[in-house]
Design an enzyme around this catalytic site. Structure first.
Site: not given
Ligand code: DGY
Length: 449
Positions: A170, A400
Site C-alpha cells: 500500500d 504483520e
Molecule cells: C488497509 O486498510 O490498510 C488495507 O491494507 C487496505 O487494503
C-alpha cells in the site's frame, strides 16, 4: 499420511492456532482487530498454511474468496462478510452494493496469487482434489482475463493498478510521486480506524490516506466502470509485483488446465502469458538496475527497487546473466540490514525501516522471492531468506511485518499470513521447504503446446 493438528510440533501448533482463531467460518481474517474481513491475497496465502493440517479448510478458503467474483470477472480485494464498524473505509465508502453480489465488497482487486496457491493444493493429491479445482479454474480464467481487459486495455502487456491498495503493497515510496498529482479537495473529513489500533509511525501518513480516499471516491463516482477508470483515473501505474504475480498465476493456471484436460483455458492463459511476458520487459530500468514501477500517465520510472522487483524471478524464467545480477544486488541489500528482505531499497533516501511498505520485511513476499530464487538455482540465497523469516518470527512473534534492522514486529498482531508462511515454509527444514511440486519455468512456446 495426512498431518493433523495433533501431529504438529509446539511451534507449528501455535501458528495453526492463530489461523484457527482468525477463522470466521469458511474465510479467515488477516488480523482480528486491524483487518476484520476477508482480504484477497491474504486469504489465498492463508490457504497454504491450512493445507498443512486441514486440506478441506484450505480449499474452503479459496472457494469463499472466488465466490465473491464480480460479473465482470474481478475478484475484489475486501469482502465484507459481516457488518463491522471498526474498519475504515467500509462498504459505504466503496459504494459497490449494486455491483457486488451479496455481501458488499471493495471496488478494486489485489495480486492474483490464488492460482499459484490452488495449483499447490491440487498437486498435494490430484485425484482427491480434481473436482474442486475444476470448479475454480473458469473463475481464475475470467479473473486473469479481466486484468488484461480492464487494466491493460491498450495491450501493453503490463497491467496497471488504479489504487496503491491494489498492489497489496500500500505505502511504497513508488506511489509518492504519482499520488502527488491527485486533487484531494473533495475528500472531506473522515476518521481513520487503523491508527486507533496500531502505532502511527507504522502506518501510512494522513496525507497518504487523503490520496487513498480520493481514489476510492473516483472509483465510486464512476460506479467502478473499468473504461472510465483506465481512461481517466489519475493514478495509473504498472508495478513489477502485481505483474510478476499475474505471470506466475498464468503459468500455474496453464499447468492445472493441462492436468485437468481444460484445453481451452490452457490456450487462453498461454496467449495472455505471451503478452505479459513480453510486456514485463518495459519495467526494466537500466538506470536503477532492475524491474521498477512505471507511472503510465507520465511515462516515468520510480527511482528505487522494491521487494516486488525480485518477484520477476517468481514470475518465470529470467535469463541467467540478468538473474545473476539480480541475485548480486539482493545479496548486497542483505549486507545493509540484519534480516531480509526489506520491502524497499535500504540504500535509498526514502527507506523507513518500520513504516508500512517503506522498508519492513513481509514473510509472504519472502516466500515468493525464495521460491523464485530456488527456481533460478540461487539456493543459498533462498535459504538465507527462509532462515531470516524464521528468526524474525521467533524474535517478534506472528506480526504483520518486521523491521529489517532491529527485528521489531510492526502492524497487526496474530497475523494470519505470517502464521501461514511459518507453517508452510519458514519453519520447515531445508530440503522440505516446498511441499508440492513446483513448475519448471518454461517459455510461452512450450506452454502453448
Ligand atoms: C488497509 O486498510 O490498510 C488495507 O491494507 C487496505 O487494503
Amino acid at each position: 499420511m495426512t498431518t493433523t493438528l495433533n501431529d504438529l510440533n509446539p511451534k507449528n501448533r501455535r501458528a495453526a492456532d492463530i489461523l484457527i482463531a482468525n477463522d470466521r467460518g469458511g474465510y479467515t481474517v488477516p488480523s482480528a482487530k486491524l483487518y476484520p474481513f476477508q482480504w484477497n491475497w491474504d486469504s489465498a496465502l492463508v490457504a497454504l498454511g491450512f493445507s498443512i493440517f486441514d486440506p478441506d479448510r484450505a480449499w474452503q478458503e479459496v472457494e469463499s474468496l472466488l465466490s465473491a467474483q464480480w460479473d465482470n470477472g474481478m475478484v475484489p480485494h475486501i469482502i465484507f462478510w459481516k457488518v463491522e464498524k471498526s474498519y475504515f473505509p467500509g462498504p459505504d465508502q466503496w459504494g459497490t452494493a449494486d455491483i457486488a453480489h451479496n455481501p458488499p465488497t471493495s471496488g478494486i482487486t489485489q495480486p492474483p496469487v490464488a492460482a499459484t496457491v490452488i495449483q499447490r493444493l491440487l498437486a498435494e493429491d490430484v485425484d482427491a482434489h480434481r473436482d474442486r479445482a475444476a470448479k475454480l479454474l473458469p473463475k481464475l480464467d475470467r479473473w486473469h482475463q479481466w486484468f488484461l481487459d480492464a487494466r491493460d486495455p491498450d495491450g501493453l502487456g503490463i497491467v496497471a493498478i488504479m489504487h496503491p491498495w491494489e498492489s497489496g503493497r500500500d505505502n511504497l515510496p513508488d506511489w509518492d510521486r504519482p499520488l502527488s498529482f491527485i486533487d484531494t479537495a473533495g475528500v472531506g473529513t473522515y476518521h481513520r480506524r487503523d491508527t486507533d489500533i496500531v502505532n502511527e509511525d507504522e502506518r501510512p501518513k494522513n496525507n497518504d490516506y487523503d490520496h487513498y480516499m480520493a481514489l476510492v471516491k473516483f472509483g465510486r463516482d464512476c460506479n467502478w466502470d473499468t473504461k472510465t477508470i483506465s481512461r481517466d483515473c489519475p493514478f495509473w501505474v504498472a508495478e513489477p509485483g502485481m505483474n510478476a504475480i499475474l505471470r506466475r498465476a498464468e503459468r500455474d493456471l496453464i499447468a492445472m488446465a493441462k492436468l485437468l484436460g481444460k484445453d481451452d483455458i490452457a490456450r487462453r492463459a498461454a496467449s495472455r502469458l505471451a503478452r505479459l511476458d513480453t510486456g514485463f520487459e518495459k519495467l526494466w530500468s537500466d538506470d536503477v538496475g532492475g524491474y521498477v514501477t512505471l507511472d503510465l500517465r507520465r511515462d516515468e520510472y520510480a527511482t528505487g527497487l522494491t521487494s516486488g522487483s525480485w518477484l520477476a524471478l517468481f514470475a518465470g524464467h529470467v535469463e541467467p546473466k540478468r538473474a545473476g545480477k539480480m541475485a548480486t544486488t539482493l545479496s548486497h541489500w542483505l549486507t545493509q540490514v540484519n534480516r531480509g528482505v526489506p520491502s524497499f531499497d535500504p540504500n535509498h533516501e526514502l527507506f523507513d525501516s518500520i513504516r508500512y511498505w517503506r522498508g519492513p520485511v513481509w514473510a509472504m513476499v519472502n516466500w515468493m522471492i525464495a521460491t523464485g530464487l530456488i527456481e533460478h538455482g540461487e539456493t543459498d540465497l533462498a535459504e538465507r531468506i527462509r532462515a531470516d523469516t524464521e528468526a524474525l518470527i521467533e524474535q517478534s512473534d506472528y506480526r504483520e511485518y518486521f523491521c529489517p534492522v532491529t527485528g521489531r514486529g510492526g502492524g497487526g498482531s496474530g497475523f494470519s499470513w505470517t502464521a501461514s508462511m511459518s507453517l508452510y515454509w519458514a519453519s520447515r527444514p531445508t530440503g522440505d521447504v516446498i511441499s508440492s511440486p513446483v513448475l519448471t519455468p518454461t517459455t510461452p512456446e512450450q506452454e502453448a503446446k
